[in-house]
Enzyme design. Structure first.
Site, mmCIF file in Angstrom:
data_model
loop_
_atom_site.group_PDB
_atom_site.id
_atom_site.type_symbol
_atom_site.label_atom_id
_atom_site.label_comp_id
_atom_site.label_asym_id
_atom_site.label_seq_id
_atom_site.Cartn_x
_atom_site.Cartn_y
_atom_site.Cartn_z
ATOM 1 N N SER A 42 0.809 -1.221 0.000
ATOM 2 C CA SER A 42 0.000 0.000 0.000
ATOM 3 C C SER A 42 0.840 1.268 0.000
ATOM 4 O O SER A 42 0.289 2.375 -0.093
ATOM 5 C CB SER A 42 -0.928 0.021 1.216
ATOM 6 N N CYS A 127 -13.103 -5.292 21.357
ATOM 7 C CA CYS A 127 -14.295 -4.447 21.249
ATOM 8 C C CYS A 127 -15.423 -4.918 22.156
ATOM 9 O O CYS A 127 -16.118 -4.091 22.775
ATOM 10 C CB CYS A 127 -14.757 -4.391 19.798
ATOM 11 N N ARG A 235 -21.054 -15.481 16.362
ATOM 12 C CA ARG A 235 -20.987 -14.583 15.208
ATOM 13 C C ARG A 235 -22.343 -14.605 14.518
ATOM 14 O O ARG A 235 -22.883 -15.677 14.210
ATOM 15 C CB ARG A 235 -19.908 -15.048 14.232
ATOM 16 N N HIS A 242 -21.896 -4.977 17.814
ATOM 17 C CA HIS A 242 -21.881 -6.158 18.670
ATOM 18 C C HIS A 242 -22.913 -6.007 19.784
ATOM 19 O O HIS A 242 -23.012 -4.945 20.412
ATOM 20 C CB HIS A 242 -20.505 -6.339 19.321
#
Length: 312
Positions: A42, A127, A235, A242
């Site tokens: 990148s 998270c 999931r 979430h």
């Protein structure tokens, strides 16, 4: 550090790094310069805001005040100490440093005092752990926590862009009655499904690494290794946001009314709690929100109080 910071974003072309750059702009962070770093493939790429991606080397990492890392554990393991040695404070989003004793694991609304012990590297938690402890902190301070039973319902964005693309591609195929391609990101089809397999299973461990993170990081952030934690991470076919259902057993009595008061007054928590009117947190509303929303569906027993609630 001055009032105008030179900021590095390492992993800038990934899903999280891209959001970091966006939030730095939107929140008008006092940066004199923001420099994106990414992998060799990148380097030289111009991003939407005109910033040009640089590669990591000893010369390019000099002179930064703050380095935000979201480039994976191996990159953090190699380059976070180098940025710190060059004078930057590193905030790392990977799991590489979270459980290291001399690296503070910090959530600003929960344990900001832990920052005083950093030696150049600060970790932030997974998270699911982060949104959990923000809501647990006022309950913990008021009544202690003996035990947590946690079930998470985690969006595919937590796995990265490839998982988002896979969910969208499978959903499109199924809605148009076409055969879906074999799954590549997950072990099974994720569209219109729920997988009791968020994260990876290590050999000999019945918990995934996502579940271990919830267990270990919650204890470290709250500073209480005696809290018993049972975690199951699922999931689900949701793009972003979430959700968690958490059963909390406190050490001291805590009434539902008092618990709601504590949560409503807590920094970083928004209470949405009118189930008869269908008012409760929704994953679809979570994108772009900085404040976890809590919906309390309480079932309370005798002392010590056991309270069940849903958390987003």
């Amino acid at each position: 550090m001055s009032n105008s910071y030179r900021v590095a974003v390492v992993g800038a072309t990934g899903q999280v790094g891209t959001l970091m750059l966006q939030l730095l702009r939107e929140r008008e962070f006092p940066a004199s310069e923001i420099v994106p770093f990414a992998s060799a493939r990148s380097v030289g790429r111009e991003l939407d805001d005109g910033l040009v991606v640089r590669g990591l080397d000893e010369e390019s990492i000099q002179g930064f005040d703050l380095a935000l890392f979201s480039a994976g554990g191996s990159t953090s393991g190699e380059w976070a100490p180098r940025f710190a040695a060059a004078g930057a404070v590193v905030v790392d989003n990977s799991s590489r440093w979270r459980m290291q004793d001399d690296v503070p694991l910090v959530v600003s609304e929960v344990n900001p005092d832990a920052l005083a012990s950093h030696s150049g590297i600060v970790a932030n938690p997974n998270c699911s752990t982060m949104q959990l402890v923000v809501a647990l902190k006022p309950l913990y301070d008021a009544a202690g926590i003996e035990r947590l039973v946690i079930s998470t319902y985690q969006a595919v964005s937590g796995t990265g862009k490839a998982a988002v693309d896979e969910l969208l591609g499978q959903s499109h195929a199924l809605l148009h009655e076409r055969e879906i391609a074999p799954p590549s990101t997950y072990a099974h089809q994720i569209a219109f499904n729920a997988l009791p397999h968020a994260g990876s299973f290590a050999d000999g461990d019945d918990h995934t690494d996502e579940e271990r993170k919830l267990i270990n990081e919650t204890r470290k952030i709250l500073g209480d290794p005696s809290i018993r934690v049972s975690a199951t991470c699922v999931r689900v076919p949701v793009l972003t946001g979430h959700s968690e259902a958490v059963n909390v057993q406190t050490r001291e009595p805590l009434s539902p009314e008092r618990a709601r008061e504590l949560l409503a007054a807590a920094t970083g928590v928004s209470v949405l709690d009118d189930p008869s009117a269908a008012v409760y947190p929704l994953a679809i509303d979570a994108a772009g929100q900085a404040i976890p929303a809590t919906s309390a569906r309480w079932t309370c027993g005798s002392s010590p109080t056991i309270c069940a609630r849903a958390l987003l």
